[in-house]
Write an enzyme that holds these catalytic residues in place. Sequence first.
Site, short mmCIF file in Angstrom:
data_model
loop_
_atom_site.label_atom_id
_atom_site.label_comp_id
_atom_site.label_asym_id
_atom_site.label_seq_id
_atom_site.Cartn_x
_atom_site.Cartn_y
_atom_site.Cartn_z
N MET A 1 20.27 6.09 9.25
CA MET A 1 21.14 5.88 10.50
C MET A 1 20.79 5.01 11.38
O MET A 1 21.76 4.77 12.42
CB MET A 1 21.96 7.13 10.70
CG MET A 1 22.47 8.17 9.92
SD MET A 1 23.62 7.45 8.52
CE MET A 1 25.06 7.53 9.83
N HIS B 1 24.66 1.80 0.13
CA HIS B 1 25.80 1.73 0.88
C HIS B 1 27.27 2.29 0.21
O HIS B 1 27.31 1.67 -0.77
CB HIS B 1 26.15 0.33 1.60
CG HIS B 1 27.23 0.47 2.56
ND1 HIS B 1 27.11 1.08 3.80
CD2 HIS B 1 28.55 0.16 2.58
CE1 HIS B 1 28.29 1.10 4.53
NE2 HIS B 1 29.09 0.29 3.76
#
Length: 192
Positions: free
Chosen positions: A92, A111
Amino acid sequence: MIRLGILGSGSGSNMQAILDAITEGRLDAEIVLVLSDNPDAFILERGRRANLPCGLIDCRGLSSRFPAESQEETTRALREAGVELVCLAGFMRLLRAPLLEAFAGRIINIHPSLLPAYPGLHAWTQAVEDKATESGCTVHFVDAGMDSGPIISQATVPVLPGDTPESLHARIQVEEHRIYPEAISRVAAELQ
Ligand code: GRF
Protein backbone atom coordinates in the site's frame (compact mmCIF):
# COMPACT_ATOMS: atom_id res chain seq x y z
CA MET A 1 14.28 -20.60 -11.50
CA ILE A 2 13.78 -16.92 -10.69
CA ARG A 3 14.19 -15.60 -7.14
CA LEU A 4 11.13 -13.59 -6.05
CA GLY A 5 10.73 -11.01 -3.32
CA ILE A 6 7.11 -10.31 -2.33
CA LEU A 7 5.94 -7.06 -0.72
CA GLY A 8 2.43 -6.95 0.75
CA SER A 9 0.40 -5.12 3.35
CA GLY A 10 -2.69 -7.31 3.65
CA SER A 11 -4.14 -10.77 3.31
CA GLY A 12 -1.56 -12.11 0.89
CA SER A 13 -3.94 -14.19 -1.21
CA ASN A 14 -1.92 -13.28 -4.32
CA MET A 15 1.28 -14.42 -2.62
CA GLN A 16 -0.53 -17.65 -1.81
CA ALA A 17 -1.51 -18.04 -5.46
CA ILE A 18 2.13 -17.53 -6.49
CA LEU A 19 3.25 -20.09 -3.92
CA ASP A 20 0.61 -22.59 -5.07
CA ALA A 21 1.71 -22.14 -8.70
CA ILE A 22 5.31 -22.86 -7.66
CA THR A 23 4.31 -25.90 -5.59
CA GLU A 24 2.18 -27.28 -8.42
CA GLY A 25 5.00 -26.83 -10.95
CA ARG A 26 3.24 -24.12 -12.99
CA LEU A 27 5.82 -21.47 -12.11
CA ASP A 28 9.58 -22.02 -12.07
CA ALA A 29 10.41 -19.67 -9.19
CA GLU A 30 11.33 -19.47 -5.55
CA ILE A 31 10.02 -16.96 -3.01
CA VAL A 32 13.18 -15.95 -1.16
CA LEU A 33 11.77 -13.08 0.90
CA VAL A 34 8.35 -11.81 2.05
CA LEU A 35 8.29 -8.25 3.40
CA SER A 36 5.41 -6.31 4.93
CA ASP A 37 5.01 -2.82 6.33
CA ASN A 38 2.24 -4.11 8.60
CA PRO A 39 3.21 -6.43 11.47
CA ASP A 40 -0.36 -7.77 11.67
CA ALA A 41 -0.73 -8.50 7.96
CA PHE A 42 -1.89 -12.03 7.22
CA ILE A 43 0.65 -12.21 4.38
CA LEU A 44 3.34 -12.60 7.06
CA GLU A 45 1.40 -15.40 8.74
CA ARG A 46 1.04 -17.17 5.39
CA GLY A 47 4.76 -16.72 4.79
CA ARG A 48 5.68 -18.14 8.19
CA ARG A 49 3.35 -21.12 7.71
CA ALA A 50 5.12 -21.87 4.42
CA ASN A 51 8.54 -21.48 6.09
CA LEU A 52 9.45 -18.53 3.89
CA PRO A 53 11.92 -15.91 5.13
CA CYS A 54 9.76 -13.00 6.32
CA GLY A 55 10.60 -9.50 7.45
CA LEU A 56 9.05 -6.25 8.54
CA ILE A 57 9.55 -2.90 6.81
CA ASP A 58 9.86 -0.17 9.44
CA CYS A 59 8.10 2.91 8.06
CA ARG A 60 8.90 5.01 11.15
CA GLY A 61 5.29 5.17 12.29
CA LEU A 62 4.13 6.89 9.09
CA SER A 63 0.76 5.57 7.95
CA SER A 64 1.03 5.90 4.18
CA ARG A 65 4.41 7.35 3.19
CA PHE A 66 7.37 5.11 2.42
CA PRO A 67 10.32 7.07 3.88
CA ALA A 68 13.62 7.09 1.97
CA GLU A 69 15.50 5.29 4.74
CA SER A 70 12.87 2.53 4.81
CA GLN A 71 13.19 2.15 1.04
CA GLU A 72 16.98 1.89 1.42
CA GLU A 73 16.58 -0.82 4.06
CA THR A 74 14.10 -2.64 1.83
CA THR A 75 16.51 -2.43 -1.12
CA ARG A 76 19.30 -3.84 1.02
CA ALA A 77 17.16 -6.72 2.30
CA LEU A 78 16.01 -7.62 -1.23
CA ARG A 79 19.58 -7.50 -2.54
CA GLU A 80 20.94 -9.59 0.34
CA ALA A 81 18.30 -12.23 -0.35
CA GLY A 82 19.38 -12.31 -4.00
CA VAL A 83 15.96 -11.20 -5.27
CA GLU A 84 15.74 -10.98 -9.06
CA LEU A 85 12.09 -9.91 -9.41
CA VAL A 86 10.06 -7.91 -6.89
CA CYS A 87 6.32 -8.68 -6.86
CA LEU A 88 4.02 -6.23 -5.13
CA ALA A 89 0.96 -8.04 -3.83
CA GLY A 90 -1.36 -5.62 -2.08
CA PHE A 91 1.50 -3.34 -1.00
CA MET A 92 0.00 0.00 0.00
CA ARG A 93 2.91 2.44 -0.38
CA LEU A 94 4.35 4.18 -3.42
CA LEU A 95 7.89 3.18 -4.37
CA ARG A 96 10.55 5.71 -5.26
CA ALA A 97 14.30 5.75 -5.82
CA PRO A 98 16.47 4.04 -4.59
CA LEU A 99 14.20 0.99 -4.72
CA LEU A 100 12.96 1.71 -8.24
CA GLU A 101 16.48 2.32 -9.51
CA ALA A 102 17.99 -0.71 -7.80
CA PHE A 103 15.40 -2.99 -9.38
CA ALA A 104 14.73 -1.11 -12.62
CA GLY A 105 12.45 -3.18 -14.86
CA ARG A 106 12.25 -5.81 -12.13
CA ILE A 107 9.28 -4.65 -10.04
CA ILE A 108 5.73 -5.65 -10.95
CA ASN A 109 2.32 -5.14 -9.34
CA ILE A 110 -1.20 -6.53 -9.54
CA HIS A 111 -4.03 -3.98 -9.52
CA PRO A 112 -7.79 -4.69 -9.27
CA SER A 113 -9.00 -2.77 -12.34
CA LEU A 114 -8.50 -2.61 -16.07
CA LEU A 115 -5.82 0.06 -15.98
CA PRO A 116 -5.66 2.88 -16.93
CA ALA A 117 -9.20 2.90 -15.47
CA TYR A 118 -9.42 3.35 -11.69
CA PRO A 119 -5.85 3.62 -10.45
CA GLY A 120 -5.37 3.99 -6.69
CA LEU A 121 -7.38 2.68 -3.78
CA HIS A 122 -10.86 1.10 -3.91
CA ALA A 123 -10.88 0.50 -7.65
CA TRP A 124 -13.64 -2.09 -7.33
CA THR A 125 -15.87 0.33 -5.33
CA GLN A 126 -15.49 2.94 -8.06
CA ALA A 127 -16.39 0.40 -10.76
CA VAL A 128 -19.64 -0.49 -8.93
CA GLU A 129 -20.50 3.16 -8.21
CA ASP A 130 -19.89 4.09 -11.86
CA LYS A 131 -22.19 1.24 -12.97
CA ALA A 132 -19.39 -0.06 -15.18
CA THR A 133 -20.39 -3.18 -17.11
CA GLU A 134 -16.97 -4.77 -16.83
CA SER A 135 -13.87 -4.55 -14.72
CA GLY A 136 -10.91 -6.80 -14.09
CA CYS A 137 -7.29 -6.78 -13.06
CA THR A 138 -3.94 -5.73 -14.47
CA VAL A 139 -0.36 -6.86 -13.93
CA HIS A 140 2.04 -4.04 -14.74
CA PHE A 141 5.60 -2.87 -14.29
CA VAL A 142 5.96 -0.36 -11.46
CA ASP A 143 7.20 3.17 -11.97
CA ALA A 144 7.08 6.24 -9.72
CA GLY A 145 3.44 6.95 -10.59
CA MET A 146 0.26 5.53 -9.11
CA ASP A 147 -0.47 2.22 -10.91
CA SER A 148 0.94 3.74 -14.10
CA GLY A 149 3.74 1.53 -15.48
CA PRO A 150 3.66 -0.54 -18.70
CA ILE A 151 0.96 -3.23 -18.74
CA ILE A 152 2.01 -6.89 -18.84
CA SER A 153 -1.36 -8.64 -18.79
CA GLN A 154 -5.04 -8.10 -18.00
CA ALA A 155 -8.16 -10.17 -17.35
CA THR A 156 -11.76 -8.96 -17.63
CA VAL A 157 -14.73 -9.86 -15.43
CA PRO A 158 -18.35 -8.72 -15.76
CA VAL A 159 -19.86 -6.32 -13.25
CA LEU A 160 -23.23 -7.95 -12.52
CA PRO A 161 -26.50 -6.29 -11.50
CA GLY A 162 -26.64 -6.33 -7.71
CA ASP A 163 -22.86 -6.49 -7.30
CA THR A 164 -21.46 -4.96 -4.15
CA PRO A 165 -17.86 -3.76 -4.00
CA GLU A 166 -17.08 -6.95 -2.07
CA SER A 167 -18.73 -9.34 -4.54
CA LEU A 168 -16.96 -7.64 -7.45
CA HIS A 169 -13.61 -7.70 -5.65
CA ALA A 170 -14.03 -11.43 -4.96
CA ARG A 171 -14.69 -12.07 -8.68
CA ILE A 172 -11.66 -9.96 -9.64
CA GLN A 173 -9.44 -11.80 -7.17
CA VAL A 174 -10.16 -15.16 -8.82
CA GLU A 175 -8.66 -13.70 -11.99
CA GLU A 176 -5.78 -12.04 -10.11
CA HIS A 177 -4.75 -15.41 -8.73
CA ARG A 178 -4.78 -16.87 -12.25
CA ILE A 179 -2.95 -14.12 -14.17
CA TYR A 180 -0.31 -13.06 -11.61
CA PRO A 181 1.66 -16.34 -11.63
CA GLU A 182 1.33 -16.49 -15.45
CA ALA A 183 2.64 -12.93 -15.80
CA ILE A 184 5.57 -13.65 -13.46
CA SER A 185 6.44 -16.64 -15.61
CA ARG A 186 6.45 -14.48 -18.76
CA VAL A 187 8.51 -11.69 -17.18
CA ALA A 188 10.96 -14.23 -15.77
CA ALA A 189 11.45 -15.78 -19.20
CA GLU A 190 12.30 -12.36 -20.62
CA LEU A 191 14.68 -11.47 -17.80
CA GLN A 192 16.65 -14.71 -17.91
C1 GRF B 1 -5.54 -7.20 -4.58
O1 GRF B 1 -6.87 -6.94 -4.95
C2 GRF B 1 -4.58 -6.45 -5.46
O2 GRF B 1 -5.06 -6.28 -6.76
C3 GRF B 1 -4.46 -5.13 -4.77
O3 GRF B 1 -4.54 -5.41 -3.40
C4 GRF B 1 -5.23 -6.63 -3.21
C5 GRF B 1 -4.31 -7.54 -2.44
O4 GRF B 1 -4.94 -8.72 -2.06
N1 GRF B 1 -3.25 -4.46 -5.19
P1 GRF B 1 -4.11 -9.88 -1.35
O5 GRF B 1 -3.37 -9.28 -0.16
O6 GRF B 1 -3.17 -10.46 -2.36
O7 GRF B 1 -5.14 -10.86 -0.92
